[in-house]
Design an enzyme around this catalytic site. Structure first.
Site, PDB file in Angstrom:
ATOM      1  CB  CYS A 114      -1.090   0.242   1.392  1.00  0.00           C
ATOM      2  SG  CYS A 114      -2.011  -1.296   0.865  1.00  0.00           S
ATOM      3  CG  HIS A 250      -3.098   3.455   1.990  1.00  0.00           C
ATOM      4  ND1 HIS A 250      -3.121   3.416   0.742  1.00  0.00           N
ATOM      5  CD2 HIS A 250      -3.386   2.991   2.213  1.00  0.00           C
ATOM      6  CE1 HIS A 250      -4.185   1.886   0.295  1.00  0.00           C
ATOM      7  NE2 HIS A 250      -3.657   1.614   1.805  1.00  0.00           N
ATOM      8  CG  ASN A 280      -6.734  -0.221   0.997  1.00  0.00           C
ATOM      9  OD1 ASN A 280      -5.836  -0.278   0.094  1.00  0.00           O
ATOM     10  ND2 ASN A 280      -5.686  -1.067   2.320  1.00  0.00           N
TER      11      ASN A 280
HETATM   12  O1  UT7 Z   1      -3.684  -0.716   3.684  1.00  0.00           O
HETATM   13  C1  UT7 Z   1      -2.865  -1.738   3.456  1.00  0.00           C
HETATM   14  C2  UT7 Z   1      -2.825  -0.796   5.161  1.00  0.00           C
HETATM   15  N1  UT7 Z   1      -4.677  -1.187   6.258  1.00  0.00           N
HETATM   16  C3  UT7 Z   1      -4.802  -1.438   6.375  1.00  0.00           C
HETATM   17  O2  UT7 Z   1      -5.128   0.034   6.775  1.00  0.00           O
HETATM   18  C4  UT7 Z   1      -6.171  -1.406   7.304  1.00  0.00           C
HETATM   19  C5  UT7 Z   1      -6.436  -1.234   8.910  1.00  0.00           C
HETATM   20  N2  UT7 Z   1      -6.732  -2.159   9.500  1.00  0.00           N
HETATM   21  C6  UT7 Z   1      -8.253  -1.244   9.055  1.00  0.00           C
HETATM   22  O3  UT7 Z   1      -9.205  -0.338   8.800  1.00  0.00           O
HETATM   23  C7  UT7 Z   1      -9.651  -2.143  10.646  1.00  0.00           C
HETATM   24  O4  UT7 Z   1      -8.326  -2.475  11.494  1.00  0.00           O
HETATM   25  C8  UT7 Z   1     -10.375  -2.832   9.552  1.00  0.00           C
HETATM   26  C9  UT7 Z   1     -11.183  -2.339   9.211  1.00  0.00           C
HETATM   27  C10 UT7 Z   1      -9.757  -3.521   9.036  1.00  0.00           C
HETATM   28  C11 UT7 Z   1     -11.889  -4.227  11.185  1.00  0.00           C
HETATM   29  O5  UT7 Z   1     -11.887  -2.357  12.149  1.00  0.00           O
HETATM   30  P1  UT7 Z   1     -11.557  -2.818  13.813  1.00  0.00           P
HETATM   31  O6  UT7 Z   1     -12.146  -1.615  14.170  1.00  0.00           O
HETATM   32  O7  UT7 Z   1     -10.071  -2.693  13.877  1.00  0.00           O
HETATM   33  O8  UT7 Z   1     -12.190  -4.518  14.310  1.00  0.00           O
HETATM   34  P2  UT7 Z   1     -12.008  -5.407  14.707  1.00  0.00           P
HETATM   35  O9  UT7 Z   1     -11.050  -5.943  13.282  1.00  0.00           O
HETATM   36  O10 UT7 Z   1     -11.231  -5.725  15.820  1.00  0.00           O
HETATM   37  O11 UT7 Z   1     -13.371  -6.879  14.581  1.00  0.00           O
HETATM   38  C12 UT7 Z   1     -14.435  -6.144  15.391  1.00  0.00           C
HETATM   39  C13 UT7 Z   1     -15.394  -7.334  15.368  1.00  0.00           C
HETATM   40  C14 UT7 Z   1     -15.065  -8.259  15.243  1.00  0.00           C
HETATM   41  O12 UT7 Z   1     -15.974  -9.344  16.364  1.00  0.00           O
HETATM   42  P3  UT7 Z   1     -15.263  -9.350  17.551  1.00  0.00           P
HETATM   43  O13 UT7 Z   1     -14.551 -10.410  17.064  1.00  0.00           O
HETATM   44  O14 UT7 Z   1     -15.545  -8.460  18.527  1.00  0.00           O
HETATM   45  O15 UT7 Z   1     -16.675 -10.752  17.919  1.00  0.00           O
HETATM   46  C15 UT7 Z   1     -14.230  -8.966  13.357  1.00  0.00           C
HETATM   47  O16 UT7 Z   1     -14.905 -10.397  13.406  1.00  0.00           O
HETATM   48  O17 UT7 Z   1     -16.044  -7.282  14.059  1.00  0.00           O
HETATM   49  C16 UT7 Z   1     -15.642  -8.737  13.097  1.00  0.00           C
HETATM   50  N3  UT7 Z   1     -15.481  -8.436  12.134  1.00  0.00           N
HETATM   51  C17 UT7 Z   1     -16.968  -7.939  10.584  1.00  0.00           C
HETATM   52  N4  UT7 Z   1     -18.168  -7.909  11.884  1.00  0.00           N
HETATM   53  C18 UT7 Z   1     -19.161  -7.621  10.144  1.00  0.00           C
HETATM   54  C19 UT7 Z   1     -14.225  -8.308  11.152  1.00  0.00           C
HETATM   55  N5  UT7 Z   1     -15.616  -7.982   9.363  1.00  0.00           N
HETATM   56  C20 UT7 Z   1     -16.191  -7.773   9.585  1.00  0.00           C
HETATM   57  C21 UT7 Z   1     -16.773  -7.761   8.802  1.00  0.00           C
HETATM   58  N6  UT7 Z   1     -18.321  -7.780   9.042  1.00  0.00           N
HETATM   59  N7  UT7 Z   1     -16.992  -7.837   7.063  1.00  0.00           N
END
Ligand code: UT7
Length: 323
Positions: A114, A250, A280
């Protein structure tokens, strides 16, 4: 006098297939609300059967050349940022060179995931200021839809495909922050964090593999490292937050974009945001945002732009330029 790499043209290409968040609700335990709230993404473009990374890069390059009023005869080099080249080799850049009908000069790929476009801009700038090239096509192009695990809701809803390109040209500047062109760059990487974001395939597995990400861990690094690299590049350029016309970040997550802008003390009114429409697109996201920002009438000649990106590696960096 100081040689500067000045933007002469910009263009982009987005594949025709648009997929709304709601389409994922049929196959995954997810909702439009979750995707919007956690990432800011509403839709993304996915490559059709006829789109490849090199074909999209070529289309974006042609648009940038047309914007610059140039053709390939004017170009000395092509630098293409991608982590999803059509084949392991030859480089996607040489494929673009052939598709453009360019039989002189040189072309190569940059792979910094990225952060690829800030790495590509930095390398193109080095070619120009060292006198090795006068005009360089700098492209970011990706088909991340080819490396998605469609059963992994934590990743497959976040990424999209597309390409963007700039034409850079050597021009004399006064050596001040008022010059047009690239004023400063900053690159960083830390391979200790390789497991946070990677593809589980390649020559060692005999498969092309799927993207794996510990999203919340990447998130933890993102705002801090992005604000820090932006400040380093701004210090090198001799500019402050008040001088910045646009942050063109980005486009991974609206919360990262907002957090970084806040840390940089730049209001969101001065940030170009396209994540809602593109998702992204990895190395394509900054040139896509530059091109869309220009087409929207946001980015004007003379504007001071700060770009910043972070991704797999981890690799991150920033570029300060005056349009
Ligand atoms: O470009 C390269 C660099 N990449 C990035 O910059 C990405 C950086 N990260 C992010 O953008 C965010 O961390 C995400 C959008 C990927 C995730 O957001 P988050 O607020 O960090 O959520 P999380 O990963 O902590 O997940 C929270 C919950 C989890 O459930 P539990 O364990 O709390 O029960 C996940 O399993 O959300 C769940 N989850 C989803 N729920 C519904 C993960 N993906 C989904 C989904 N729909 N698509």
């Amino acid at each position: 006098m100081t040689l500067r790499a000045v933007v002469r043209g910009v263009g982009h290409y987005l594949p025709a297939r648009v997929v709304e968040n709601s389409e994922f609700e049929a196959t995954l335990e997810t909702t439009d609300e979750w995707i919007r709230a956690r990432s800011g993404i509403e839709r993304r473009h996915f490559a059709t059967d006829t789109d490849t990374t090199s074909s999209m890069a070529t289309a974006a390059a042609q648009a940038a050349l047309a914007d610059a009023g140039m053709d390939v005869d004017h170009i000395d080099a092509i630098v293409l940022a991608t982590s999803t080249p059509d084949l392991t080799f030859p480089s996607a850049a040489t494929m673009v060179q052939a598709q453009l009908g360019m039989t002189h000069g040189f072309a190569f790929d940059i792979q910094a995931v990225c952060a690829g476009f800030v790495y590509a801009l930095t390398n193109a700038n080095a070619l120009i200021v060292s006198g090795q090239a006068k005009r360089v096509l700098v492209i970011g192009a990706e088909t991340f839809s080819k490396i998605m695990d469609w059963t992994d809701r934590a990743t497959c809803v976040l990424f999209g495909d597309g390409a963007g390109a700039l034409v850079l040209e050597a021009q004399e500047g006064a050596g001040t922050a008022q010059d047009r062109g690239i004023l400063a760059t900053d690159l960083n990487s830390d391979g200790r964090h390789r497991d946070l974001l990677y593809v589980d395939g390649g020559v060692s597995t005999g498969t092309s593999g799927y993207l794996r990400m510990q999203g919340n861990q990447v998130f933890r690094h993102a705002v801090e490292k992005l604000a820090s690299t932006a400040h380093t590049a701004m210090d090198r350029a001799g500019v402050t937050a008040d001088d910045v016309t646009w942050i063109v970040p980005h486009q991974a997550n609206i919360r990262i974009i907002q957090g970084t802008a806040k840390k940089m003390k730049v209001p969101m009114e001065r940030v170009v945001v396209t994540v809602q429409d593109h998702g992204n697109t990895s190395a394509a996201s900054i040139p896509l945002a530059l091109s869309v920002g220009r087409a929207r009438g946001q980015i004007k000649d003379g504007d001071l732009i700060v770009t910043e990106a972070i991704g797999g590696g981890l690799a991150w960096g920033a570029v300060v330029l005056r349009w």
